[in-house]
Design an enzyme around this catalytic site. Sequence first.
Site, PDB file in Angstrom:
ATOM      1  N   GLU A 318      40.476  44.880  26.210  1.00 61.45           N
ATOM      2  CA  GLU A 318      39.900  44.717  27.542  1.00 61.45           C
ATOM      3  C   GLU A 318      40.803  43.830  28.404  1.00 61.45           C
ATOM      4  OE1 GLU A 318      35.744  43.095  29.589  1.00 61.45           O
ATOM      5  OE2 GLU A 318      36.173  42.651  27.485  1.00 61.45           O
ATOM      6  N   HIS A 319      41.231  42.700  27.858  1.00 68.34           N
ATOM      7  CA  HIS A 319      42.139  41.785  28.556  1.00 68.34           C
ATOM      8  C   HIS A 319      43.388  41.584  27.710  1.00 68.34           C
ATOM      9  CE1 HIS A 319      37.926  40.369  29.329  1.00 68.34           C
ATOM     10  NE2 HIS A 319      38.326  40.412  30.589  1.00 68.34           N
TER      11      HIS A 319
END
Length: 439
Positions: A318-319
Amino acid sequence: MPIEYIKKARKTAEDNSVGIRNMVALWLEDIRTRGEAAVLEMAATFDGWSGEVVLQEDKKQRLIASVPEQVKADIRFTHAQVLAFALRQRASIRDFEDSSSPGVRLGQRVVPVEVAGCYVPGGRFAHACSAIMGVATAKAAGVPFVVACSPPRGDNIDPVVAFAMDLAGADVILELGGVQGVAAMAYGIFTDRPANILVGPGNAYVAEAKALLAGSGACGIDVYAGPTESAIIADQGADPMTIAIDLVSQAEHGPDSPVWLFTDSRDLAEKVLALMPRVIAKMPDPDVPQAAWADYGEIVLCADRDELCRVCDAYAPEHVQVMAADLDWWLGNLRSYGSLFLGEGSTVAHGDKCSGTNHILPTKRAALHSGGLSVHKFLKIQTYQEIDTPANKRFSAVASRLSRVEGMEGHARSCDWRLRKYFPNENWGFHVFNQPGAD
């Protein structure tokens, strides 16, 4: 050489969601069948809520008045950053009209959905920034009606969340959370305006509800929002303490939030491994990041930056934070992530709170095929065409022949009709059906 795990996760991100999914399916069917009565029963059961669901103007203004001025200023700053970025996104996709051939008019219209539902989680945190991410982005896309909901805490939703929703432009605010909240927005309960799309993060029950509502055709959704994931790519020049602090900062999301370090430096990997318990112990609530690190944390040692890139893309986090030399190389070569944070000065908290990019992002490897929330999620790309009579000589002929190649006789005849109607004296070099009874 194969990658080496300096620390391996004890659990995987694949949770046992079958039980949750089945329970949520029953709740959704009850809400679909009984409507408002079922929603109110669930609100009383799960949130202890028996008040009005639609936040009235006088109560909203009282909540907003209770928010400290510095908090308001910070939320206004975040709103300005997110809205500016979203408006730039909106400007990047436009209507156009062109002609591929004489007599043919082709075009694209970019049309916002009519109704968007924005979920803002409650629970352990007051997610005011999530209100901005959802509502402001919908408004930047041009959505005319936005409903937002959040679980009440005691006698009301969090005042800071209410202020953020109002500032971002929510047309209706519901003091409602969980499955009942997203279902109410999807079915138009309390608004008579069913949402065309649902956006926003939530717990496992909210995520399953969104997925099931989308699968049933009730509405679209932004992403399947599982537990927050964060990865750091670091080389030998990175600071171990910065890495440890940033990993722990994301592990505080929840005990099932994976955090990963990918590095080509054994020395760095071992230093971070040693630092993690110390950094976790100094957190005000160390149990949550400790569980996340113990069960889902990993440190992966790779041979070089090419392997680091391949491993990171395979995880599709996600990040992704990059604390390594030649940042532009990583920007040009990484392909699968929700949002990218380049350099030590960029931490995920910036994106989560105020940098301007959206923090509602794909998890569970969905970044392999999807991006995060943006104005594009609220837009429909509609195409149109106009083909005049002379152009039919070519386009109907081609479409007729291709229709028969595919075995679709009805399609072919709709083109044949036009060929015979518009060009009655033409001798065709292929079979053109002559409709019986035609004048």
